[in-house]
Design a protein around this motif. Structure first.
Motif, mmCIF file in Angstrom:
data_model
loop_
_atom_site.group_PDB
_atom_site.id
_atom_site.type_symbol
_atom_site.label_atom_id
_atom_site.label_comp_id
_atom_site.label_asym_id
_atom_site.label_seq_id
_atom_site.Cartn_x
_atom_site.Cartn_y
_atom_site.Cartn_z
ATOM 1 N N LEU A 450 0.837 -1.210 0.000
ATOM 2 C CA LEU A 450 0.000 0.000 0.000
ATOM 3 C C LEU A 450 0.869 1.255 0.000
ATOM 4 O O LEU A 450 0.607 2.209 -0.748
ATOM 5 C CB LEU A 450 -0.922 -0.002 1.224
ATOM 6 N N ALA A 451 1.886 1.259 0.853
ATOM 7 C CA ALA A 451 2.754 2.432 0.933
ATOM 8 C C ALA A 451 3.514 2.651 -0.370
ATOM 9 O O ALA A 451 3.718 3.788 -0.812
ATOM 10 C CB ALA A 451 3.731 2.274 2.100
ATOM 11 N N GLU A 452 3.935 1.559 -1.016
ATOM 12 C CA GLU A 452 4.709 1.673 -2.253
ATOM 13 C C GLU A 452 3.873 2.241 -3.394
ATOM 14 O O GLU A 452 4.353 3.077 -4.172
ATOM 15 C CB GLU A 452 5.256 0.292 -2.630
ATOM 16 N N TRP A 453 2.605 1.836 -3.485
ATOM 17 C CA TRP A 453 1.778 2.233 -4.625
ATOM 18 C C TRP A 453 0.962 3.500 -4.370
ATOM 19 O O TRP A 453 0.621 4.208 -5.328
ATOM 20 C CB TRP A 453 0.836 1.086 -5.010
ATOM 21 N N LEU A 454 0.625 3.792 -3.120
ATOM 22 C CA LEU A 454 -0.330 4.880 -2.863
ATOM 23 C C LEU A 454 0.231 6.020 -2.014
ATOM 24 O O LEU A 454 -0.512 6.925 -1.645
ATOM 25 C CB LEU A 454 -1.586 4.315 -2.183
#
Length: 688
Positions: A450-454
């Motif tokens: 989640l942190a990587e994409w958003l």
């Protein structure tokens, strides 16, 4: 008092009934505090109003024992009974007498009411002062983190005041007694500049940190005739426990009052003086014997045994080259557990405790695990091992760095994301950690996705879930993605008008709902409560310490914690502490606040941490002691001798608070993989 349910020793009976001034001397566990408590009850039973009694203790926690004694006696109203530490009383009296002393104390606006700075606020103010100095190259080549520089500068200010030294005298002592490399003199001069700036800011803006409050109380209030009128017309009886843990300023205060009270009783722990790092003066406390009309020696211990006394003698003989009896020391050691690594040591310790409790009818509350340090990894390993063994426990903590607690970091991450204008964008790692701790069941791997994409760390911006590829969404799970989106929308809806404390309270209300946390989040509530209180204190004092805008307040709040500033009132983490569990404590935490137990575990017995003293190149507690000759340089011999002396006192203090024996627990290698063979381990060679 004749209705005490325990049999009193002759020394206790005499001390309870003594008139005028009296001095109680004895080791820990010999009944001095109990005698003082019974003396207090005797005065109340004789009709002395509680309003006229003053009890001074060394630690705030020690007040509870006196309150419990009065409460259980059934002697009636005691709401006016005054039980305080010297530092607490100094703060209260400076506030009460402020209009009479502010001008003479040097405050630029004596008509302006004072703002008292808690330790965390004093750190923020000092951080504000040294940041430009650091940017200009101050303290270069000094191997200290900025937080350590801040704490040592405050230590110098506090130790100066508590030793009844002026700031100028304290600075001169540090420089004159330095016998090492010349480069350090430059660092000491830079520290002096920072301390003077801090003090000047306080005098300009009517700020009172601990050091300035003590100095004003010691040099202004206590010397003022109106204070003596107030004191003599209110307090008729004075009781002082653990005078050896009092600072010279505190001891001077007691001396000033002894002539004004009807009775004064002072107790001295013969092997104490553990707060020397906080300016305690056990040598100066010896003078109270000659100042008192009566002296009572307490020699009979209610706690320890001859083998434990001999164990302390053995260590002292090895370290201090004395020749005290130690023939029975071997029987004081109940066993040794260990392993090559700390993890093996901890697992074996838990197994040994279970076995020992079964064999000796030992309750968990009768055990204390005492360590020279408790880093996060060791706490984690201990907690897991004790839980797996079914052993309840609790941590006895005094100070900690909130930054070390993941939940604190998580709450600060959400706070920073809601206020991107503060200029403190969290990292992707911070973001993933916050998601893991905020959404029940979300594991670190999916949180990292989640942190990587958003999440865009450059701008502290959270993207909507419409930006998430379908294949990534399926890997994470729609439920978790939906909860992420709910947090994002909630943060986006914050207009920044709420104060930090209100924002944190609202955030906790959201994240404690069942879809985020199906079970009550006790640890999260404790962290939220601590953060809200800290934010409230900062908001109320912001203007006084020069934080003029909400953004400046927010930046100072987050940056201060991230830099590792410590707190004297750490949040309770995990499940509520079980008072009937095994106590886990650092050495000094136990000696100052722990209760006597049947069995002590000396954890990491081979570690040099038992012998170490804090690395404080900017603030030498021993040089700043009032009793130290400032004409003598502080040498390696001084350093070696004080380490041995302190370790001898530590062991004496620990054994005096133990009845059955000691379990030694150590690992061959420390946390860095270095082989351990510290002075305590070597001193115990004959019995391990």
């Amino acid at each position: 008092m004749t209705d005490v349910l325990v049999e009193l020793t002759p020394a206790q009976e005499a001390a309870i009934a003594a008139e005028q001034t009296s001095f109680l001397l004895g080791s820990a566990g010999t009944g001095k505090t109990f005698a003082l408590q019974q003396r207090l009850l005797r005065l109340l039973q004789a009709g002395e109003p509680a309003y006229t009694l003053l009890v001074i203790v060394a630690e705030p926690d020690q007040a509870q024992g006196y309150l419990d004694a009065v409460h259980q006696s059934g002697l009636g109203s005691y709401a006016d009974l005054k039980i305080s530490t010297y530092n607490q009383m100094a703060m209260e009296m400076v506030k009460l007498f402020w209009p009479l002393v502010a001008r003479s104390a040097g405050f630029e606006r004596p008509y302006h009411p004072p703002t008292f700075l808690s330790y965390d606020l004093a750190q923020l103010l000092m951080w504000h002062i040294i940041t430009p100095m650091l940017n200009e190259g101050a303290f270069a080549d000094l191997r200290l983190r900025p937080q350590q520089i801040v704490s040592q500068l405050l230590d110098t200010l506090n130790r100066a005041a508590l030793n009844s030294l002026s700031l100028g005298d304290a600075i001169e002592r540090q420089v004159r007694t330095w016998a090492g490399e010349p480069e350090r003199i430059r660092h000491l001069n830079e520290a002096a500049d920072a301390a003077r700036q801090f003090r000047a800011t306080c005098l300009r803006d009517s700020l009172l940190d601990l050091s300035l409050a003590i100095e004003v109380f010691d040099t202004q209030v206590v010397q003022h005739p109106e204070f003596h009128k107030y004191f003599s017309e209110r307090f008729r009886h004075l009781i002082v426990d653990n005078i050896e843990e009092q600072t010279p300023a505190g001891q001077n205060f007691v001396v000033e009052l002894m002539d004004e009270t009807v009775t004064t009783a002072v107790a001295y722990d013969a092997a104490g003086g553990y707060k020397r790092f906080l300016a305690a003066d056990p040598l100066g406390a010896n003078t109270f014997r000659s100042l008192s009309a009566y002296a009572f020696d307490f020699k009979e211990s209610f706690i320890t045994s001859t083998p434990l006394t001999h164990l302390a003698n053995l260590v002292e003989n090895q370290l201090m080259f004395t020749n005290k009896p130690f023939a029975e020391a071997q029987t004081a050691v109940l066993g040794t557990v260990g392993g090559r690594y700390r993890r093996e040591m901890v697992i074996q310790l838990a197994e040994a405790l279970v076995e020992m409790m079964a064999e000796h009818d030992l309750h968990s509350s009768e055990i204390a695990i005492i360590a020279p340090y408790l880093d996060g990894a060791l706490r984690y390993m201990l907690g897991n091992a004790l839980r797996d063994a079914g052993l309840p426990y609790y941590l006895l903590r005094r100070r900690s760095s909130p930054r070390d607690e993941p939940r604190v970091r998580a709450w600060l991450t959400w706070l920073a994301l809601a206020h991107p204008d503060w200029g403190l964008p969290p990292s992707r790692y911070d973001m993933a950690e916050a998601l893991t701790l905020s959404i029940h069941g979300l594991d670190p791997a999916r949180a990292e996705l989640l942190a990587e994409w958003l999440y865009q760390p450059e701008t502290a911006h959270l993207l909507p879930i419409s930006e998430l590829p379908e294949r990534i969404e399926s890997r994470i799970g729609m439920d978790f993605v939906g909860l992420y989106e709910e947090i994002r929308l909630w943060l986006a809806g914050q207009d920044g008008s709420d104060s930090i404390d209100l924002f944190l309270h609202s955030l906790f209300t959201l994240l404690s709902e069942r879809r985020f946390q199906p079970e009550p989040d006790v640890a999260g509530a404790a962290v939220c409560d601590w953060l809200v209180q800290a934010a409230t204190r900062l908001r109320q004092s912001a203007e006084a310490i020069g934080l003029a805008t909400p953004a400046a307040v927010g930046y100072a709040f987050i940056d201060g914690i991230n830099q590792g500033l410590v707190t004297a009132n750490p949040p309770e983490l995990g499940d509520p502490p079980d008072p009937n569990g095994i106590m886990i404590s650092t050495i000094y935490g136990y000696l100052l606040a722990g209760s006597p137990v049947r069995v002590q575990v000396w954890l990491e017995t081979a570690a040099t941490g038992w012998w170490d003293i804090p690395n404080q190149p900017l603030s030498n507690a021993f040089v700043l002691a009032q009793s130290y000759d400032p004409g003598q340089p502080w040498t390696m011999d001084n350093d070696f001798q004080i380490r041995n002396q302190l370790l001898s006192r530590i062991v004496r203090g620990l054994t005096a608070r133990c009845s059955d024996g000691i379990l030694l627990a150590t690992s061959d290698l420390d946390r860095r993989g270095v082989r351990q063979d510290g002075p305590l381990w070597r001193a115990l060679q004959a019995v391990r």
